[in-house]
Motif scaffolding. Sequence first.
Motif, PDB file in Angstrom:
ATOM      1  N   UNK A 186     -49.138 -17.782 -41.527  1.00  0.00           N
ATOM      2  CA  UNK A 186     -49.358 -16.716 -42.493  1.00  0.00           C
ATOM      3  C   UNK A 186     -48.171 -15.791 -42.331  1.00  0.00           C
ATOM      4  N   UNK A 187     -47.507 -15.431 -43.442  1.00  0.00           N
ATOM      5  CA  UNK A 187     -46.266 -14.651 -43.349  1.00  0.00           C
ATOM      6  C   UNK A 187     -46.175 -13.685 -44.521  1.00  0.00           C
ATOM      7  N   UNK A 188     -45.843 -12.446 -44.212  1.00  0.00           N
ATOM      8  CA  UNK A 188     -45.720 -11.422 -45.251  1.00  0.00           C
ATOM      9  C   UNK A 188     -44.420 -11.577 -46.028  1.00  0.00           C
ATOM     10  N   UNK A 189     -44.433 -11.049 -47.231  1.00  0.00           N
ATOM     11  CA  UNK A 189     -43.237 -10.955 -48.072  1.00  0.00           C
ATOM     12  C   UNK A 189     -43.065  -9.482 -48.445  1.00  0.00           C
ATOM     13  N   UNK A 190     -41.922  -8.914 -48.147  1.00  0.00           N
ATOM     14  CA  UNK A 190     -41.648  -7.539 -48.531  1.00  0.00           C
ATOM     15  C   UNK A 190     -42.565  -6.509 -47.907  1.00  0.00           C
ATOM     16  N   UNK A 191     -42.990  -6.733 -46.687  1.00  0.00           N
ATOM     17  CA  UNK A 191     -43.915  -5.814 -46.020  1.00  0.00           C
ATOM     18  C   UNK A 191     -43.311  -4.421 -45.857  1.00  0.00           C
ATOM     19  N   UNK A 192     -42.157  -4.347 -45.256  1.00  0.00           N
ATOM     20  CA  UNK A 192     -41.463  -3.061 -45.077  1.00  0.00           C
ATOM     21  C   UNK A 192     -40.023  -3.359 -44.682  1.00  0.00           C
ATOM     22  N   UNK A 193     -39.171  -2.325 -44.711  1.00  0.00           N
ATOM     23  CA  UNK A 193     -37.799  -2.473 -44.234  1.00  0.00           C
ATOM     24  C   UNK A 193     -37.394  -1.237 -43.426  1.00  0.00           C
ATOM     25  N   UNK A 194     -36.525  -1.480 -42.488  1.00  0.00           N
ATOM     26  CA  UNK A 194     -35.895  -0.413 -41.714  1.00  0.00           C
ATOM     27  C   UNK A 194     -34.457  -0.861 -41.472  1.00  0.00           C
ATOM     28  N   UNK A 195     -33.515  -0.369 -42.286  1.00  0.00           N
ATOM     29  CA  UNK A 195     -32.124  -0.790 -42.132  1.00  0.00           C
ATOM     30  C   UNK A 195     -31.614  -0.531 -40.718  1.00  0.00           C
ATOM     31  N   UNK A 196     -30.715  -1.377 -40.241  1.00  0.00           N
ATOM     32  CA  UNK A 196     -30.193  -1.217 -38.878  1.00  0.00           C
ATOM     33  C   UNK A 196     -29.580   0.159 -38.610  1.00  0.00           C
ATOM     34  N   UNK A 197     -29.067   0.810 -39.649  1.00  0.00           N
ATOM     35  CA  UNK A 197     -28.438   2.118 -39.441  1.00  0.00           C
ATOM     36  C   UNK A 197     -29.416   3.288 -39.570  1.00  0.00           C
ATOM     37  N   UNK A 198     -30.700   3.009 -39.744  1.00  0.00           N
ATOM     38  CA  UNK A 198     -31.711   4.071 -39.783  1.00  0.00           C
ATOM     39  C   UNK A 198     -31.721   4.762 -38.416  1.00  0.00           C
ATOM     40  N   UNK A 199     -31.730   6.088 -38.380  1.00  0.00           N
ATOM     41  CA  UNK A 199     -31.700   6.780 -37.083  1.00  0.00           C
ATOM     42  C   UNK A 199     -32.958   6.547 -36.235  1.00  0.00           C
ATOM     43  N   UNK A 200     -34.002   5.976 -36.830  1.00  0.00           N
ATOM     44  CA  UNK A 200     -35.251   5.771 -36.104  1.00  0.00           C
ATOM     45  C   UNK A 200     -35.513   4.300 -35.766  1.00  0.00           C
ATOM     46  N   UNK A 201     -34.496   3.458 -35.915  1.00  0.00           N
ATOM     47  CA  UNK A 201     -34.658   2.029 -35.643  1.00  0.00           C
ATOM     48  C   UNK A 201     -35.110   1.773 -34.205  1.00  0.00           C
ATOM     49  N   UNK A 202     -34.551   2.488 -33.251  1.00  0.00           N
ATOM     50  CA  UNK A 202     -34.948   2.266 -31.854  1.00  0.00           C
ATOM     51  C   UNK A 202     -36.438   2.541 -31.651  1.00  0.00           C
ATOM     52  N   UNK A 203     -36.943   3.613 -32.248  1.00  0.00           N
ATOM     53  CA  UNK A 203     -38.369   3.940 -32.115  1.00  0.00           C
ATOM     54  C   UNK A 203     -39.221   2.883 -32.804  1.00  0.00           C
ATOM     55  N   UNK A 204     -38.755   2.394 -33.947  1.00  0.00           N
ATOM     56  CA  UNK A 204     -39.487   1.328 -34.634  1.00  0.00           C
ATOM     57  C   UNK A 204     -39.551   0.080 -33.760  1.00  0.00           C
ATOM     58  N   UNK A 205     -38.428  -0.293 -33.159  1.00  0.00           N
ATOM     59  CA  UNK A 205     -38.409  -1.494 -32.328  1.00  0.00           C
ATOM     60  C   UNK A 205     -39.320  -1.342 -31.108  1.00  0.00           C
ATOM     61  N   UNK A 206     -39.403  -0.135 -30.551  1.00  0.00           N
ATOM     62  CA  UNK A 206     -40.345   0.101 -29.452  1.00  0.00           C
ATOM     63  C   UNK A 206     -41.777  -0.107 -29.938  1.00  0.00           C
TER      64      UNK A 206
END
Length: 190
Positions: free
Chosen positions: A54-74
């Motif tokens: 089961x796999x989502x399509x277009x669930x969400x995005x967080x571009x690599x240059x978003x200042x909050x990417x590290x928090x998202x990855x955590x």
Amino acid sequence: MALTMAQLKGLVDAEGLKYYVDPNRDALMMRVKGANGEYELLVLLEVGGEFLQLRSLGYHTCPPDNPHTDELLKLLGTLNYRLRFVKFGWDPEDGEITVYGDTWIKDGGVTEKQFGHMARAYFSVMDLNFPRIDQTIRTGKDPGEATPGGAKGGAAGLPPEMQELLDKLLKGTGGGGGGKDDDEGGIDSI
């Protein structure tokens, strides 16, 4: 014993979900509606019917240059550590966030009850965590776990008897036939 597309359609039909058959591969495409949004997904059969995803399509995005990417990855790492069947992925190329659930079938099969439990778990985890992921991407602050029914840490304002009944239903111990009315998170096919 691999799973066939006819068997997969039967499992999805048994859950009362509407779908489209992908003409290019062994996949069913569908849209579901939850408390926090509408989601598109695929139910894929791969490796000759020995692997189900089961796999989502277009669930969400967080571009690599978003200042909050590290928090998202955590947050995604925390969710993946705590969850069993459902996992979250992040593509560093384009920032796509994907929700998936993988099952090797190999020489076994998938019963209606198994598929129903997988689908309801997948849909509810996807829907329940969307606001948390969205807020973390926007603010860099994880708001913490939410539960079906509303507020962080539990359904706000419910009498203890109602909360207990809700908990039983969401854990699949409240009786019922395992049909659409027992869906965790109240997600319906659209």
